[in-house]
Structure formats: C-alpha cells, structure tokens
Write a protein that holds these residues in place. Structure first.
Motif, PDB file in Angstrom:
ATOM      1  N   LEU A  98       0.701  12.194  44.802  1.00 57.32           N
ATOM      2  CA  LEU A  98       1.628  11.963  46.082  1.00 57.32           C
ATOM      3  C   LEU A  98       0.468  11.524  47.114  1.00 57.32           C
ATOM      4  CD1 LEU A  98       4.596  12.338  47.322  1.00 57.32           C
ATOM      5  CD2 LEU A  98       3.412  14.348  48.135  1.00 57.32           C
ATOM      6  N   PRO A 149       2.940   3.523  45.512  1.00 54.11           N
ATOM      7  CA  PRO A 149       3.603   2.502  46.424  1.00 54.11           C
ATOM      8  C   PRO A 149       3.760   2.875  47.538  1.00 54.11           C
ATOM      9  CG  PRO A 149       4.340   2.818  44.028  1.00 54.11           C
ATOM     10  CD  PRO A 149       3.212   3.666  44.240  1.00 54.11           C
ATOM     11  N   THR A 150       3.573   3.949  48.085  1.00 55.46           N
ATOM     12  CA  THR A 150       4.124   4.825  49.432  1.00 55.46           C
ATOM     13  C   THR A 150       3.017   3.753  50.395  1.00 55.46           C
ATOM     14  OG1 THR A 150       4.021   6.634  48.217  1.00 55.46           O
ATOM     15  CG2 THR A 150       4.115   6.479  50.579  1.00 55.46           C
TER      16      THR A 150
ATOM     17  N   MET B   1       1.995  11.112  36.300  1.00 50.98           N
ATOM     18  CA  MET B   1       3.202  11.595  35.906  1.00 50.98           C
ATOM     19  C   MET B   1       3.306  11.653  34.129  1.00 50.98           C
ATOM     20  SD  MET B   1       4.988  12.164  38.327  1.00 50.98           S
ATOM     21  CE  MET B   1       6.358  12.606  37.346  1.00 50.98           C
ATOM     22  N   GLU B  10       3.025   1.161  37.227  1.00 47.58           N
ATOM     23  CA  GLU B  10       2.627   0.905  38.415  1.00 47.58           C
ATOM     24  C   GLU B  10       2.440  -0.628  38.950  1.00 47.58           C
ATOM     25  OE1 GLU B  10       1.701   5.054  38.901  1.00 47.58           O
ATOM     26  OE2 GLU B  10       0.419   3.874  37.715  1.00 47.58           O
ATOM     27  N   VAL B  13       6.038  -1.251  39.597  1.00 49.96           N
ATOM     28  CA  VAL B  13       6.262  -0.902  40.892  1.00 49.96           C
ATOM     29  C   VAL B  13       5.943  -1.728  41.830  1.00 49.96           C
ATOM     30  CG1 VAL B  13       6.456   1.104  42.327  1.00 49.96           C
ATOM     31  CG2 VAL B  13       6.642   1.334  40.048  1.00 49.96           C
ATOM     32  N   ALA B  14       4.465  -1.981  41.784  1.00 45.28           N
ATOM     33  CA  ALA B  14       3.873  -2.670  42.956  1.00 45.28           C
ATOM     34  C   ALA B  14       4.523  -4.194  43.006  1.00 45.28           C
ATOM     35  CB  ALA B  14       2.317  -3.132  42.765  1.00 45.28           C
ATOM     36  N   ALA B 240      12.869  10.829  39.785  1.00 47.09           N
ATOM     37  CA  ALA B 240      11.710  11.624  40.025  1.00 47.09           C
ATOM     38  C   ALA B 240      10.461  10.817  40.379  1.00 47.09           C
ATOM     39  CB  ALA B 240      11.717  12.840  39.152  1.00 47.09           C
ATOM     40  N   ILE B 244       8.298  10.050  43.654  1.00 52.07           N
ATOM     41  CA  ILE B 244       7.020  10.502  44.050  1.00 52.07           C
ATOM     42  C   ILE B 244       6.301   9.384  44.408  1.00 52.07           C
ATOM     43  CG2 ILE B 244       4.812  11.430  42.801  1.00 52.07           C
ATOM     44  CD1 ILE B 244       6.594  13.537  41.398  1.00 52.07           C
ATOM     45  N   ALA B 245       6.353   8.098  43.544  1.00 48.63           N
ATOM     46  CA  ALA B 245       5.722   7.098  43.890  1.00 48.63           C
ATOM     47  C   ALA B 245       5.926   6.643  45.182  1.00 48.63           C
ATOM     48  CB  ALA B 245       5.752   5.793  42.618  1.00 48.63           C
ATOM     49  N   MET B 246       7.090   6.493  45.631  1.00 46.21           N
ATOM     50  CA  MET B 246       7.097   5.992  46.923  1.00 46.21           C
ATOM     51  C   MET B 246       7.063   7.156  47.914  1.00 46.21           C
ATOM     52  SD  MET B 246       8.608   3.374  46.301  1.00 46.21           S
ATOM     53  CE  MET B 246       9.106   2.485  47.914  1.00 46.21           C
ATOM     54  N   GLY B 247       6.740   8.401  47.590  1.00 46.74           N
ATOM     55  CA  GLY B 247       6.035   9.225  48.799  1.00 46.74           C
ATOM     56  C   GLY B 247       7.296   9.964  49.408  1.00 46.74           C
ATOM     57  N   THR B 249       9.745  12.854  50.397  1.00 47.39           N
ATOM     58  CA  THR B 249       9.546  14.223  50.434  1.00 47.39           C
ATOM     59  C   THR B 249      10.859  14.963  51.001  1.00 47.39           C
ATOM     60  OG1 THR B 249       8.487  13.882  52.561  1.00 47.39           O
ATOM     61  CG2 THR B 249       6.877  14.483  50.690  1.00 47.39           C
ATOM     62  N   LEU B 253      13.381  14.242  47.656  1.00 47.58           N
ATOM     63  CA  LEU B 253      12.595  14.273  46.747  1.00 47.58           C
ATOM     64  C   LEU B 253      13.126  15.499  45.800  1.00 47.58           C
ATOM     65  CD1 LEU B 253       9.915  13.806  45.209  1.00 47.58           C
ATOM     66  CD2 LEU B 253       9.005  15.764  46.379  1.00 47.58           C
TER      67      LEU B 253
END
Lengths: 210, 398, 452
Positions: A98, A149-150, B1, B10, B13-14, B240, B244-247, B249, B253
C-alpha cells in the motif's frame, strides 16, 4: 514494527517544586499545567540497522545511501537511478503493497534540492516504511505508478506543486492548479503571496489582490 | 498480493490507468458505440446537485453507458500545505478543520497527534479518552451525512432528514464542549484546551442509547428495500487487489474484504483500551460499502459507550510549552478518519514553524478509484458511486 | 350585422358549456395544482420530521400563490443556442395536452367538465399521451445533454408503460362494457361493486404504470434530480418551467381521475348498496365541520393578525362546505342536490387518496435505474397485463355464457394471473442473479487481508 506506540518518555527534568529557584527572585508559584519543555528530547534521526535494512543493503548495496530511524519510523534514502527496481522489490518481495502517500520536500540550499518521499505500508507485516529519493532541479524521477497505481495522482500533485518530472508517468499534468499556471507553489522560493498574476487577470478578469 | 505474475498484473493496471487518464485524447475518436452512434460527452459538475461540492466529471457516454471518465479537481484548492509553512504549529491547528469539514474533529486529532509525536510528548490519559469519544461521535456524524446524501443521490428523499436530525444531536454535544459545531478545533497539541463539560457522559450515553433505535429506522427504509438493493448491488465493484493497488482506505477498502483499520492495526488515542469489531464486506460493491458504514456506526456507538464508563481523572494537557520547537526530524502519523487513512507527514527544522506539512487526504486517493469503478455502468450509477466513495471536496483539493 | 350576431349567438348557445368549462379549467387548474404541491410539501415535511412551508399565510396556506407570483415575475431565460421556437412552444404542448384531457372527465354526476363523449376514456388516455411531445421537443430544443437524455428517457418510459396501462384499462372496460365515463360509473353502481375488487391486478398495474407515465418517483427518471439536474426541464426557468410543472400535476389529477372512474367506483359513496351503512352520508359534513373547528381553535395561536384573519377565513370556508354538504341531508326539499354534491365530494376524496399514495411512494422509495425501469416494464408489467386481460375475458365468458358465479370465475382467473406474475418475478430474479454473476460476481476476500 516501525510505528509502535511510543515507549515511555524519560521523566521531565523535574517538577515545578524541584526547580532551582533563581537567586534573589521571589519563589514562583508552582505551575500546575505546563511544566518546562524537556531540554533534550530523545527524539531525532538515528542510524538504523535492522534485518530489513540488511536485506536491502545485501541486495542493492550502495544504492541504499542511508538508513535512518526517526521517531521509531524507518527511513531508507535510495539512489534516484535505482528507484524503479527498489520500488519493485519493495512491493513484490517485502510486501509493502500500500502506497499511503507520495510527496516531496524542497531543500533549496542543498545540492540536490528535492526529496521525493514515499510512505509505504505493509499489510503482511503491519509496518510502515519510508523511501526517500533525492533529485536536483531539472532531474526527473522514475514514476512508480506502474508498481503502485495510487502514485498516478500523487505524482501529478508533486509535479503540480514542485515541478518534479516523473519519467514514465502516463499522464503528467497539473492536477489541482490550472493547466496554464506558471510556477510551482510548494517550492520554498515561491513566496506565500506569489500568484500567477497573468493567469488571474486573464481567466478571472480581476487584478489579484496580492 | 501473492498473484502468480505480479508484474503482468501491475503492468496491466498501469496501462489501464494510463488509458483512464488520457480520456481527453481518446474522447475524440471512440472505437464505435453499440449502435454506431456518436459518443456523447457529458460534463457533470462543477455545479451539479450530486457531485458533493465542486467535483467535475467528464463522462464519455455510449447512450447512457459510461465508456470513460475523467475527474477534474482543484476548484477548492487553497494551498493549505503552503499556509502551514508560514504558521506556527499551534496556529495551523484550525486550518486542518477546514479540509474535511464534515469530520473536523478527526482532522484535528490527526494533526495534534502528529505534532505530539514530533515533539516527543504524549497526551495525558484523560485527554486521550475524551478525544476518542469526540472522534467517534464525529465518525458517526460524518457517516450520517454520507448516508443521507447517498440515499438522496439514489432518490430516497427521506433518510437525509432523519440523518440530519441525529447529526444535530452530535453537533449539540460538540457545541456544548467547545462552542463550535462544524469546524470545532476541539483539541490542542498536547491534549485538550477544555475539560469535558459536566454532562458530557450523560449526553453521549443518551445519544448512544437513542441511536440504536434510529439506525434500525434507517435500515428499515433502505437495507431490505428492493429498489435500494437493485440500485446498489453489483454497482461499482472494487476487488480487494484493485483497492489496495489504488490505495483506497477506510470503509471503501474494508468493503472490498480487507480487514484493515488503523484503529486496530496501529492504535492511537485510547483505541487500544476498547473492544470493537472491524466490519468487512465481501464483494466490494456499493451495497457492501453501505453495510460496512452502517455497522461502523454501531461499532462507534459501542466504543463511546465503553469510553464514557471510565474517563480517568487527571490533567488534560501534556507537557508542552507555549513555544513549540520540535527537534529536527520528521514524522508520518496516520489515523483512521471516517473517510479512510488521514496521514500527516511533518518535517521540522527545529523552528517554531513546520518546514513542510504534507496532508495525505483519504478522499483524494479514494477518488482516484472512481474511474475504475464507474466504467460500464449507467449515468445513474455515476452518482451512486460518487456517493459511495464519500468524498469531501474540501479535502480533495485542500 | 345581424347575421354575424346571430351566428355568434348560435355558436354560443351550442358551445356555451364547453367554453365555460375550458375557462374554468384554465383558471382553476393552476390553483388546484398549486395546492396539490402545497399538500405534497406538507405531507413530505410531516414524513420527514419537519414543518414544511410555514411563513406565507398560516401553515403556509398562501404559499402556492406566492410561488405563482414569483414564477410569473421571474426572468424567462432562453439559452442562446436553443431552438427558439420549439423551446418556446414545447411547454405549451405539454400543458395543453394535460388540460385538454381533463375536458372529458366528470367530477360527479353533476359536474361533467365539458362533454360526456362516448369514447371518454379513450379520449383522455389518447390526449394525455400527447403531452410527451412537449417533453421530447423541449428536451431536444434546449441543446443540453441533460435535457436530451431526460427527453429520451421520458419517451422510452412512456412507450413502455403506456402499453401496460392501456391493457389494464382494457380490463376495466371489459367489466364496464363502455368507454363512456358516466356509463362506466353507472355500471359499477348497478353491479353494486367497484371494479377494483373484480380486477385487482389490473388496478395494481394501472397504478404502477400511471406513476411511471406521470414521471413520479420512483420512476421520475426523466427529471432525476441527482443525475440529470432536472432532466428535460434543466434549461427552463420562470413561467415556462412552471408550465411543465403544471402539466405534471394536471396529469396526476387526470390519471387519478381515470383510476377513480374505472376502478374505484367514481362518485359512488363507499358501501352505497349496503342499507345500514347510510350513516356514512353524514361523514363528509362532519369532517368539514371538524376542520373548520380546528381552524378556529388554531386561529388565536397564529403569530400575525393577518394570519389569524386568514385562518378564520379558512374556517368559514370549511363551514360553508359543511353546510353545503349537510343541506341535502337535512332539508327534504333539497334532497335532489345530494347526488351532485356528495358525488363530487367522494370523487375528489378518492382522487386525493390516489394522489396521496403517489406522494407516499415518492418519499419512501429510492429511484429506479433506467435499465431496471425498462426491465420492470417489459419483463413484468406488460406480460402480466396481457395475461390479465385474457384471463379476465375468459372469466367473463364463463360468467356470461356458462352462468358460473361471477366471483368464482374472476377469483379463479385472478389467481391464475397472480401465479403467472409470481413466475415472472422468479424468472427475473434468476436473470438478475446471472447478470450479477457475469458482471464480476462476488469476489473472494484477499488472501492476505490482514486483521490488525
């Protein structure tokens, strides 16, 4: 555990009653609420050498420039050129999956004026880790948005506020300020009263009050 | 993960992310819609009844289906972080209340604790407990406002007024405590400025006892409602891993099935003294986020009820001086705000003014997941998803 | 010009009734719509633990008038890029259709609005559907995406739900045996039963469809506030906007009147055929008297002298109504007035109850999404309504041809319809679950989700 609750602070230098009274002065009434600040608080950066750091050092050697602990929080200062692989390793192997925050700090007097700071968290270890990269003016930092990605928006914000370029970022544009804005507000040489006067005049049709 | 080939995922995702962010470019020539018609670009906001402030969303529509989106933010940017560098630590306190203005107490708690960590002091036990009570009440108030507006977005008019009625009771407690209702600046660095007023425990207890019945009332209106379920289930699914990847919370989350709450993981204030559960969802859709927040309100009531049983006696302000000069160094302190992880990263150069204050806003980071959640849904779901993310634009833009 | 004068007189003699009726509709309908809005706001306020309008007049009683004045005086903005003439014309189309369709309605045996035409129901349904043109044209002419989407939604919605509503009406018409409004009510009086009891499914379908047709929550998608700002009305302001609003409320009154006429026994008193229930006749005057008494009781508590006066005025009005309702009961000489006056009362009461249900639903339910709305219409309401018409026809044939007891025949067919409806619901749920599964389905919790 890098973020454990603080251990007990050493007792303060003395309660108000024990304070050596200044000669000749009238005895001061004891202050019940606000005793003096501890003179030498046991906080501040100190070198760190735990298992985590050892693993990093073993793998990346000199790319880990510094490992410090500040307020019980682990900080790794890494070389800018190796950020991509270190980020990948941190995410995949050390499970810091994270990215809480990505930001920057400006130190204009330093040779490399910017610190790019990544605050990471690991669900597996319930621990935080801070990665720092130093970048000089005009130097670009590798984007970590492929790893976390965040980082996409967070890097855009850093670019917006500090003007640090992120190489490999998918869409490096200003995010909070207007696209045509001149200047980078969070740099130390950007005064708090500074504004992009031309932009304000052109888009808002007013003379800036500052 | 623990995915088989994390690298591939990833990268995907990117790539996805890069697509998301360049809607502008792809807006021009769409790959063809269902009926071969032109794509419609709908500009939602910044003035729109349900973008919760001044969020602007550019939607690329195929009929009513969303083919892409881009959030345009910054309309409320005030440069809070810059202001911080020109104020002393104490002076900056009230500014943080103006970020997430529907959860000002939580913001204040995070800031005060971060500076305390930087100073190396700790608030006395009594202050910690009172902080916990007020922060949990604030969480309920924030969730109530979310519930009301979320329901309103989906077309249920009535819950909003019930929610405001209960929120009013909480605001009355704040008003009695420190005189302010919204931007309270309730806490001070090192503890509290005001001690608990005489009937704080009684007021809180009365509210908590009453609230059980009230929350049942909301659930009656919504939880089993066929239309509510149809509008929220399966809408805006966030797995999930994506979460988490997108941060993201906070409740968002947790609704995706990750049981992570900073109050449990890294306890602050007096949370380690109390028993409470961390509710999690399964599917990560809008309905789960609704259920998680409803349960969180119940758990907050539980915490409040435990806290008022035993408020320790003693001082309310720790050992801090009038002039605060934290030693050189830096600290990152995060709390579980109603919206998610609210972090303060403060760098001190040993003077009375912070060298750098970085605020990690939960709404800003959560909003980033919006595009992922909204694709393929209908226009009506866009407002449901904005609502379920529970963003406050004052915090997104700072 | 005696010839011209004579022709005018001739014309007036022939058409005086409709002319006066049209004047009355144009003059009175806005007022009624305004007060329906006030009632809606008050009901909403009460359900939401607040007071609602309280400032203009006692308990906000003069609020509609203030609103009307405000709307008339507001600036009428026509967007620069809008299609001027269509933008200008569209609200008129809507409001004209709504008002025209009222012409064939009858509020009681003595209050036929314009003319009791022999295709009354057909006329009402046909004309009121024309109002959609105003919505579609207005949405298109506004040159705004919100308006356009609202207009498209509205068109699709009307097409889908008009079918179901029409089928439901056919069920009622089969029972009534006529399209003429008066005949339908008289048929219910003759049979001694409201058609809602003979065809409950049809009534239910008509109710749902009529909510959708009038764009009311939970089917208010064309103007869904939280999504489309105000849908087709987004660019309208001032008086033009209020015309749309007027059309919406007029349509509500129309559909409520149709439902009352066809299913709720029109102007018949409840239990009209039960001998010992005659005392129900005394309820209306007592009710009016009660309201008057309450107004007198509240009058001294009003904060401003003017409001006290207004409150007393309202009390006087209620007392007058009570008197009007009581006279035919108490004076044998005036007994011939009873049917007209009491009929009108019961009709208005039933229409009011129907509209109240509309409001109640609006404050209770969230809004459907567009695909769900369509699914409900096409997968559920239309099939059920078709089955219902067929089943009802079979039941009636059984009754007429084979002398099966009416209740037995219709009860059996209703049961059959309900079973089919249940099957449809089950099939729809299954389809929905499959769609959910296909869209991503319930995820599994993360493998390493960490409990702190």
């Amino acid at each position: 555990m890098a973020d454990d609750p603080k251990e007990q602070q050493p007792p303060p230098l003395g309660s108000a009653g024990e304070k050596p009274a200044a000669p000749g002065a009238a005895p001061a009434p004891p202050k019940p609420v606000a005793p003096p600040v501890p003179k030498a608080p046991p906080v501040g950066p100190a070198p760190l050498d735990n298992d985590l750091v050892k693993r990093y050092r073993a793998r990346f050697g000199a790319a880990i420039r510094e490992a410090v602990e500040d307020r019980k929080q682990a900080i790794l200062v890494v070389e800018r050129e190796h950020l991509a692989e270190i980020a990948r390793y941190t995410h995949d192997e050390e499970k810091f999956n994270l990215l809480s925050d990505l930001t920057a700090v400006d130190w204009p007097k330093r040779e490399k004026r910017f610190d790019v700071v990544l605050n990471l968290y690991s669900f597996t270890h319930n621990a935080r880790l801070r990665l720092k990269v130093q970048a000089g003016a005009g130097e670009s930092v590798t984007s970590v948005s492929g790893v976390w990605p965040t980082a996409n928006w967070l890097e855009r914000e850093v670019y917006d506020m500090f003007g640090i370029e992120f190489a490999g970022h998918p869409n490096l544009q200003r995010i909070l300020l207007p696209e045509e804005w001149q200047g980078f507000p969070l740099r130390k040489d950007y005064d708090i009263l500074t504004q992009d006067q031309a932009w304000v005049r052109e888009n808002l049709g007013i003379e800036s009050g500052q | 993960m623990g995915a088989g080939e994390p690298g591939d995922r990833e990268r995907a995702v990117a790539e996805e992310g890069s697509k998301n962010q360049t809607v502008e470019n792809t807006l021009k020539a769409g790959p063809g819609t269902l009926l071969g018609a032109d794509e419609l670009i709908l500009n939602m906001g910044p003035q729109h009844p349900s973008t919760h402030g001044v969020l602007r969303v550019k939607l690329k529509l195929d009929g009513e289906r969303v083919a892409g989106s881009e959030c345009v933010i910054g309309y409320l940017h005030r440069g809070v972080e810059k202001i911080a560098e020109h104020r002393t630590y104490q002076q900056f306190g009230p500014y943080v209340d103006r970020m997430d203005y529907v959860a000002a107490v939580s913001n204040g708690l995070g800031y005060c604790e971060a500076v305390e960590k930087l100073l190396g002091v700790e608030a006395p036990p009594r202050a910690k407990v009172i902080r916990t009570i007020l922060t949990e009440l604030q969480r309920i108030a924030s969730h109530l406002l979310w519930l009301g507006t979320h329901a309103l977005d989906i077309g249920a008019l009535t819950p909003l007024f019930y929610c405001l009625r209960e929120r009013e009771e909480i605001l009355k407690i704040f008003e009695k405590y420190c005189g302010a209702r919204l931007t309270t600046h309730a806490f001070r660095i090192g503890g509290l400025q005001y001690d608990a007023y005489d009937t704080l425990e009684k007021d809180t207890e009365r509210f908590c006892n009453d609230f059980h019945r009230r929350i049942a009332e909301y659930e009656e209106l919504l939880t089993g409602n066929r239309i509510w379920i149809a509008r929220t289930q399966g809408v805006g699914i966030l797995s999930a891993e994506d979460a988490i990847a997108m941060g993201v919370t906070g409740p968002v989350l947790r609704a995706s099935g990750v049981q992570w709450d900073i109050r449990k993981a890294m306890p602050y204030a007096a949370y380690d003294q109390y028993e409470f559960d961390v509710p999690v969802g399964k599917t990560g859709d809008t309905y789960d986020r609704y259920l998680v927040r409803m349960e969180e309100m119940r758990q907050s009531v539980r915490i409040c009820m435990q806290a008022i049983q035993n408020i320790p006696a003693g001082p309310i302000l720790g050992k801090v001086g009038k002039v605060m000069k934290p030693p050189v160094g830096e600290v990152y302190h995060a709390i579980e705000a109603p919206k998610g992880e609210l972090g303060y990263y403060i760098v001190s150069d040993g003077t009375v003014q912070p060298y750098r204050v970085r605020i990690r806003p939960p709404s800003f980071v959560n909003l980033q997941a919006f595009d992922k959640m909204v694709r393929g849904h209908l226009v009506a779901d866009v407002v449901a998803i904005i609502g379920t993310l529970d963003i406050v634009l004052g915090e997104v833009d700072r | 010009m005696p010839a011209a004068l004579q022709a005018t007189l001739e014309f007036l003699r022939a058409y005086a009734g409709p002319l006066i009726a049209s004047l009355v509709i144009v003059a009175v309908l806005p007022l009624i719509a305004g007060y329906v809005v006030l009632v809606e706001r008050k009901v909403m306020a009460d359900m939401q633990a607040r007071l609602g309008p309280m400032r203009v007049g006692p308990h906000g009683l003069l609020q509609p008038i203030a609103d009307a004045v405000k709307l008339l005086l507001k600036e009428d903005i026509i967007p620069e890029k809008a299609d001027f003439w269509i933008f200008w014309l569209a609200p008129l189309v809507s409001v004209t259709a709504a008002m025209l369709s009222m012409a064939a309605l009858a509020f009681g045996p003595a209050f036929q609005i314009a003319r009791d035409i022999n295709v009354g129901i057909l006329f009402v349904v046909g004309i009121s559907s024309l109002g959609i043109f105003g919505i579609v044209l207005g949405g298109w002419a506004s040159n705004s995406h919100y308006s356009l989407i609202g207009a498209l939604r509205s068109a699709a919605q009307l097409v889908s739900y008009e079918t179901a509503a029409g089928m439901a009406l056919v069920s009622g018409l089969l029972l009534g045996g006529s399209l003429q409004i008066r005949t339908i009510v008289e048929e219910q009086a003759r049979q001694g039963v409201w058609f809602i009891f003979l065809a409950p499914v049809a009534f239910f379908i008509y109710m749902v469809a009529s909510i959708a047709e009038t764009n009311r929550a939970p089917f208010d998608l064309p103007e869904a506030e939280s999504e489309l700002v105000a849908g087709y009305m987004t660019e309208y302001s001032g008086f033009r906007w209020s015309l749309y609003f007027l059309a919406e409320y007029a349509n509500m009154i129309v559909v409520a009147s149709v439902a009352t006429t066809l299913f709720l026994g029109g102007w018949m008193r409840p239990f009209a055929s039960v001998r010992w229930m005659g005392w129900v006749d005394f309820l209306p005057p007592l009710l009016a008297l009660g309201v008057a008494g309450y107004c007198v009781y509240r009058a001294p508590r009003q904060p401003v002298p003017v409001q006290k006066l207004v409150m007393l005025g309202v009390a006087g009005l209620c007392a007058l109504v009570a008197l009007l309702l009581a006279v035919p009961l108490l004076l044998p000489a005036a007994f011939f007035l009873k049917a007209g006056i009491h009929g009108a009362f019961w009709f208005v009461a039933k229409v009011g109850a129907y509209i109240f249900v509309f409001m109640w639903l609006r404050f209770t339910l969230p809004r459907y999404r567009f695909d769900q709305l369509m699914r409900l219409g096409w997968y559920f309401l239309i099939p059920v309504s078709i089955v219902n018409v067929m089943a009802l026809g079979v039941g009636l044939v059984l009754h007429w041809q084979y002398r099966v007891n009416l209740w037995l025949a219709l009860g059996g067919t209703t049961l059959l319809t309900l079973l089919i409806a249940l099957w449809l619901v089950w099939a729809d749920r299954k389809r929905e679950a499959e769609a959910l599964q296909a869209r991503g389905g319930p995820g599994t919790p993360a493998a390493d989700s960490y409990a702190g």
